[in-house]
Design an enzyme around this catalytic site. Sequence first.
Site, PDB file in Angstrom:
ATOM      1  N   GLU A 186       0.837  -1.220   0.000  1.00 43.19           N
ATOM      2  CA  GLU A 186       0.000   0.000   0.000  1.00 43.19           C
ATOM      3  C   GLU A 186       0.870   1.267   0.000  1.00 43.19           C
ATOM      4  O   GLU A 186       0.619   2.200   0.763  1.00 43.19           O
ATOM      5  CB  GLU A 186      -0.945  -0.002   1.217  1.00 43.19           C
ATOM      6  CG  GLU A 186      -1.943  -1.137   1.203  1.00 43.19           C
ATOM      7  CD  GLU A 186      -3.008  -1.040   2.292  1.00 43.19           C
ATOM      8  OE1 GLU A 186      -2.728  -0.460   3.362  1.00 43.19           O
ATOM      9  OE2 GLU A 186      -4.127  -1.533   2.080  1.00 43.19           O
ATOM     10  N   GLU A 255      -6.803  -7.537  -1.160  1.00 43.22           N
ATOM     11  CA  GLU A 255      -7.480  -7.426   0.141  1.00 43.22           C
ATOM     12  C   GLU A 255      -8.943  -7.060  -0.063  1.00 43.22           C
ATOM     13  O   GLU A 255      -9.273  -5.889  -0.267  1.00 43.22           O
ATOM     14  CB  GLU A 255      -6.810  -6.372   1.042  1.00 43.22           C
ATOM     15  CG  GLU A 255      -5.410  -6.721   1.485  1.00 43.22           C
ATOM     16  CD  GLU A 255      -4.847  -5.743   2.516  1.00 43.22           C
ATOM     17  OE1 GLU A 255      -5.632  -4.980   3.131  1.00 43.22           O
ATOM     18  OE2 GLU A 255      -3.615  -5.751   2.715  1.00 43.22           O
TER      19      GLU A 255
END
Length: 843
Positions: A186, A255
């Site tokens: 991320e 995710e």
Amino acid sequence: MAMSLGNLVMGNVVLGVLLASWICSVSASVSYDSKAITINGQRRILISGSIHYPRSTPEMWPDLIQKAKEGGLDVIQTYVFWNGHEPSPGKYYFEGNYDLVNFIKLVKEAGLYVHLRIGPYVCAEWNFGGFPVWLKYVPGISFRTDNGPFKEQMQRFTQKIVNMMKAERLFESQGGPIILSQIENEYGPMEYEIGEPGKAYTRWAAKMALGLGTGVPWVMCKQDDAPDPVINTCNGFYCDYFSPNKAYKPKMWTEAWTGWYTEFGGAVPYRPAEDLAFSVARFIQKGGSFVNYYMYHGGTNFGRTAGGPFIATSYDYNAPLDEYGLLRQPKWGHLKDLHRAIKLCEPALVSGDPMVMPLGNYQEAHVFKSKSGACAAFLANYNPTSFAKLAFGNMHYNLPPWSISILPDCKNTVYNTARVGAQISRMKMATIPIHGGFSWQAYNEETTSESDSSFTVVGLLEQINTTRDVSDYLWYTTDVKIDPSEGFLKTGVYPVLTVLSAGHALHIFVNGQLAGTAYGSLEFPKITLSQGVNLRAGINTISLLSIAVGLPNVGPHFETWNAGILGPVTLNGLNEGRRDLSWQKWSYKVGLKGEALNLHSLSGTSSVEWAEGSLVALRQPLTWYKTTFNAPAGNSPVALDVGSMGKGQIWINGQSIGRYWPAYKASGSCGGCNYAGTYDENKCRSNCGEASQRWYHVPRSWLKPSGNLLVVFEEWGGDPNGISLVRREVDSVCADIFEWQPNLMNYQMHASGKVNKPLRPKVHLECGPEQKISSVKFASFGTPEGTCGSYRQGSCHAFHSYDAFQRLCVGQNFCSVTVAPEMFGGDPCPDVMKKLSVEAICS
């Protein structure tokens, strides 16, 4: 593979190398194209789930992996936790619940693949985002940017992990289960904040990872500029809008958030199974080919591994497998049915792009066809409030609000995301009677002590730099001299002590007595505490106990964020007005005396005198309590109910269960929750006004048959006599099934030619292991209302609704009942769409 004779003359050595690489690539190769990840030349729709090995125990791993497999998963995804594996520079740990190789081998034994997210930054609500605290003190370091010292350390650890995996032959290119690896995590939002050094770091990280020669693809999540051939992937509650940065890369969702984390002081989030299934079906119909549930099993932040700060010890995440490893129904079962429906469509899904057909303002169809004639359709109704009747092919289809129907042959519906065929399990925490109850002994922590380990400096020090995170606790102590002529000694109006702290919690002791307590939150960790304090003429000792509740795990350069009392610390209401204590001499002590004596351990507990019986002080701050107990019978998961306590830590046989804080009540609003409409972490929540976390998981494998040592350190003051051992088990099971509800079993019976008439759906009810259905609490075929636990009859009800369940289910662990009028004494209301609601008690 054609080779000329001239090439062969180059020597057997080269040929040997070429052949070896060729044979390896044939035995197992992973590549990708625009449609999907390809394993051994075959495009695959891959369903994955996150299980983080340190958040459970090695004894739990085989069962978790097996339940994941039964739930329809192909892949287990995990981070690698650097701070667990390298607690001090060059000293490695790969044992116990950090035995990464063992975990991956167990996944392989189960016949599943692995996605290994090496990071090594993991975020994950994990202490310091997975970075070891010593990393902060490498000279000249700056985390996650184009910084030499950081890149050197990151490369060294990444290489260490890759080499371990290679040595054990665990990459798919070596015949192992690892088909994908992730570098960084991320990083896109962070790169955006820091600009060019961030971009340079991204390019370096990708190049470094590719240079390690794993033979499997690398991914970067939330990284729109992931350098080729690294695949950029999506994280979020929904990812159907996402496209990779190159047309030849597959559309991957690393995710898919199954819920959200719990913070101390926050309500407990949950995500309806119908919406989670809807989000996955939306992603697949838009050409997605890899979905990973974050989390599939959340588990527990044992010890001091929780980050945040203020992340709870439970990392349940409302995942399909709950914190204890039990099935969360209906989520686990509803997703299992979804995965089976998707797999029926796989030949068509991996063949080409879907044809999109609008079927209304909020409705559309996605149709996939293969050259060999396979056809699959996804019919979608995005309207969050109303049903839709869709004409598709030569048929009509009724879709509930906010739902997708899956048609693996472009005709028959086998699954609708809003129609749950799986049972609903209501869980309970049943108290385990302990003969005579826990018998507690107590030891009081000292609030002021000039010990060998304390040191004195002028001014206030930052906490993490001082403790290096070896303890949550840091004492700040100073003396305040009060002249006998001070006016407040006559008027009785206490002077006010004001303390400013960067977080996370704080206790003030004046002359050994607790004078005040304050604490922050995940959103606002900083604290200001102003408290009238009872000072006497002469020398007064002020001791401030600063407490960390996990180190931050996310945010730009979170390694630079502060904790502890940075001041100012002032005293108001003296003759001189305001006295600033910030630049006095302060003495410091890292950790508690009880920690230094290892009071939580089997050996250390005997090093002090413990008070017993009537001398055990209740509701006293800074008190250690201990007792022993025998392991409860059976195999059900167990936990400690510490609802009567304030804040502290728990150990069983010397191993830390984690931080507890039931006195921190959940704030916020917990209204009703409709599955339909866009979900976010604030939408569906529970526990408002109650403890954010009351129960704390005690792994069965930590217990001996008898004489288990339980040690509790209480900071605020609680009543240990209220602590109990509880068993997690199924309380009751429910089902809500509409007549003619689509289901896979019936479709497969038809497709195989075994039956040619439409089949009725069935209700399946199953209690936990070691349990039987003891009674039927509610049953109604007709138009019942309410939800599991609070059903009520509607205007239409078949009077013999209970009969079939009494006959087929009571006394059984498992039963199934066909949803058909004749099972319940006939049709109570023809021309009305009926459903069956049932609740059965397990015991």
